[in-house]
Design a protein around this motif. Structure first.
Motif, PDB file in Angstrom:
ATOM      1  N   ASP A  65       0.720  -1.636  -1.833  1.00 27.35           N
ATOM      2  CA  ASP A  65       0.198  -1.916  -3.158  1.00 27.35           C
ATOM      3  C   ASP A  65      -0.458  -0.635  -3.829  1.00 27.35           C
ATOM      4  O   ASP A  65      -1.216   0.160  -3.107  1.00 27.35           O
ATOM      5  N   GLY A  66       0.048  -0.486  -5.179  1.00 27.25           N
ATOM      6  CA  GLY A  66      -0.536   0.803  -5.745  1.00 27.25           C
ATOM      7  C   GLY A  66       0.214   2.114  -5.630  1.00 27.25           C
ATOM      8  O   GLY A  66      -0.218   2.853  -6.275  1.00 27.25           O
ATOM      9  N   HIS A  72       3.694  -1.852 -10.483  1.00 18.40           N
ATOM     10  CA  HIS A  72       2.549  -2.159 -11.272  1.00 18.40           C
ATOM     11  C   HIS A  72       2.668  -2.542 -12.660  1.00 18.40           C
ATOM     12  O   HIS A  72       2.301  -3.518 -13.252  1.00 18.40           O
ATOM     13  N   GLY A  75       4.720  -5.596 -12.839  1.00 19.41           N
ATOM     14  CA  GLY A  75       3.997  -6.798 -12.247  1.00 19.41           C
ATOM     15  C   GLY A  75       4.832  -7.879 -11.491  1.00 19.41           C
ATOM     16  O   GLY A  75       4.691  -8.940 -11.214  1.00 19.41           O
ATOM     17  N   TYR A 121      -1.271   6.843  -7.198  1.00 24.88           N
ATOM     18  CA  TYR A 121       0.061   6.531  -7.340  1.00 24.88           C
ATOM     19  C   TYR A 121       0.690   7.598  -6.313  1.00 24.88           C
ATOM     20  O   TYR A 121       0.256   8.841  -6.560  1.00 24.88           O
ATOM     21  N   GLN A 226       2.079   3.978 -17.289  1.00 22.60           N
ATOM     22  CA  GLN A 226       1.311   3.508 -16.234  1.00 22.60           C
ATOM     23  C   GLN A 226       0.713   4.675 -15.459  1.00 22.60           C
ATOM     24  O   GLN A 226      -0.345   4.827 -14.991  1.00 22.60           O
ATOM     25  N   HIS A 231      -5.649   4.782 -12.248  1.00 23.13           N
ATOM     26  CA  HIS A 231      -5.045   3.860 -11.239  1.00 23.13           C
ATOM     27  C   HIS A 231      -5.911   2.594 -11.134  1.00 23.13           C
ATOM     28  O   HIS A 231      -6.861   2.527 -11.606  1.00 23.13           O
ATOM     29  N   PRO A 232      -4.756   1.442 -10.836  1.00 20.64           N
ATOM     30  CA  PRO A 232      -5.564   0.201 -11.124  1.00 20.64           C
ATOM     31  C   PRO A 232      -6.745  -0.032  -9.974  1.00 20.64           C
ATOM     32  O   PRO A 232      -7.572  -0.734 -10.067  1.00 20.64           O
ATOM     33  N   SER A 233      -6.688   0.729  -9.078  1.00 15.83           N
ATOM     34  CA  SER A 233      -7.790   0.444  -7.847  1.00 15.83           C
ATOM     35  C   SER A 233      -9.395   1.211  -8.488  1.00 15.83           C
ATOM     36  O   SER A 233     -10.337   0.365  -8.150  1.00 15.83           O
ATOM     37  N   GLU A 239      -2.386  -4.387  -7.160  1.00 16.30           N
ATOM     38  CA  GLU A 239      -1.090  -4.652  -7.548  1.00 16.30           C
ATOM     39  C   GLU A 239      -0.313  -5.678  -7.011  1.00 16.30           C
ATOM     40  O   GLU A 239      -0.630  -6.387  -6.189  1.00 16.30           O
ATOM     41  N   SER A 241       2.917  -7.476  -5.935  1.00 20.92           N
ATOM     42  CA  SER A 241       4.059  -7.009  -5.464  1.00 20.92           C
ATOM     43  C   SER A 241       4.996  -8.035  -5.633  1.00 20.92           C
ATOM     44  O   SER A 241       6.249  -7.762  -5.229  1.00 20.92           O
TER      45      SER A 241
END
Length: 292
Positions: A65-66, A72, A75, A121, A226, A231-233, A239, A241
């Motif tokens: 994830d990520g 990401h 989606g 990433y 993106q 980063h989404p974290s 993330e 998956s």
């Protein structure tokens, strides 16, 4: 080194990384062809599986994830033909696929690669500059700004303002949504200070997608942007998956019948006006008829 060569593509593993090259077969999707060769570090992998069928099997990679901005940004909504981490395997190569799977699994164990999410990433995203035309506009990205230009199919209220240029610093997020059933898809940018979102056909920060052949290419623009956003974290956003159940297209009911007929008429008009090629019209019509 482990290698498997198929019409669908070529996968090579050297112990440290996997090199994924899409095949030249005409059935390989436009998105995978546009992505080209991908180099996937072993540390980005969460696992690998091989599924056998009577005539064909599937090699599948599962990423941490990520790790990938493409996964990401989309989606988990990429349809299987566009998934760059899937390879169709002919039945006479099942032994090779099993050996390839074992080699990658052994390397993951020896390297003690965790299956946990990553904080940055591990793939760079699509190369730049990038420009894609689909639906009601063209989206371009040079690494610093996104430019949206409209075509003659764009709604007047959106086209009247002219082309849009969005600085990367002003973009809060990006989403790519494929068309599903009666719902059109979109590539949308969330911009600082923008009003509440409207439907994509009226939103000046979105390109509306109608479910045609080039639509998946807009996912490349979404992934490229993106990859250059935080980063989404950093915001605690996990993330995705796999597509959630709610994102899957529901089965049509009798109440949908009139809407499906209207959709067929709209497709016919677009075909007569030259907006859709014969191939695009046939594919779109078959999708609607299947739901009926």
């Amino acid at each position: 080194m482990a290698e498997i060569i198929q019409k669908d593509g070529i996968w090579v593993f050297d112990g440290d990384a996997l090199r994924l090259t899409p095949g030249r077969d005409r059935n390989v999707s436009v998105l995978r062809r546009a992505l080209g060769e991908l180099e996937l570090p072993l540390g980005a992998l969460a696992g690998i599986s091989f599924e056998q069928g009577r005539r064909q099997g599937r090699l599948r990679l599962r990423l941490r994830d990520g790790a990938d901005p493409l996964l990401h940004a989309t989606g988990g909504r990429l349809a299987e033909p566009h998934d760059p981490y899937r390879l169709t395997v002919e039945s006479d190569r099942y032994g090779v696929a099993e050996y390839f799977t074992d080699e990658v699994r052994d390397a993951l164990l020896l390297a003690q690669v965790p299956g946990t999410p990553v904080g940055e990433y591990l793939l760079p995203g699509p190369p730049l500059p990038l420009s894609v035309s689909a639906g009601d506009g063209t989206a371009s990205f040079d690494g610093e700004r996104v430019r949206l230009e409209w075509n003659w199919k764009t709604e007047d209220v959106k086209a009247a303002a002219g082309p849009r240029t969005l600085a990367l610093a002003d973009i809060l997020g990006v989403e790519w949504q494929p068309s599903a059933g009666l719902e059109n898809g979109h590539l949308r940018f969330r911009v600082a200070g923008a009003p509440a979102r409207e439907r994509a056909k009226y939103d000046p920060n979105a390109v509306e997608l109608w479910g045609f052949k080039r639509d998946p290419l807009m996912a490349l623009v979404a992934a490229a942007v993106q990859a250059r956003l935080p980063h989404p974290s950093a915001s605690g956003v996990p993330e995705v998956s796999r597509a959630p159940e709610a994102a899957r297209a529901p089965e049509a009911t009798e109440a949908d019948h009139d809407a499906l007929l209207r959709r067929l008429r709209e497709l016919g008009e677009l075909h007569r006006e030259g907006v859709l090629t014969d191939e695009e019209f046939t594919m779109a019509k078959q999708a609607v008829l299947k739901r009926m």
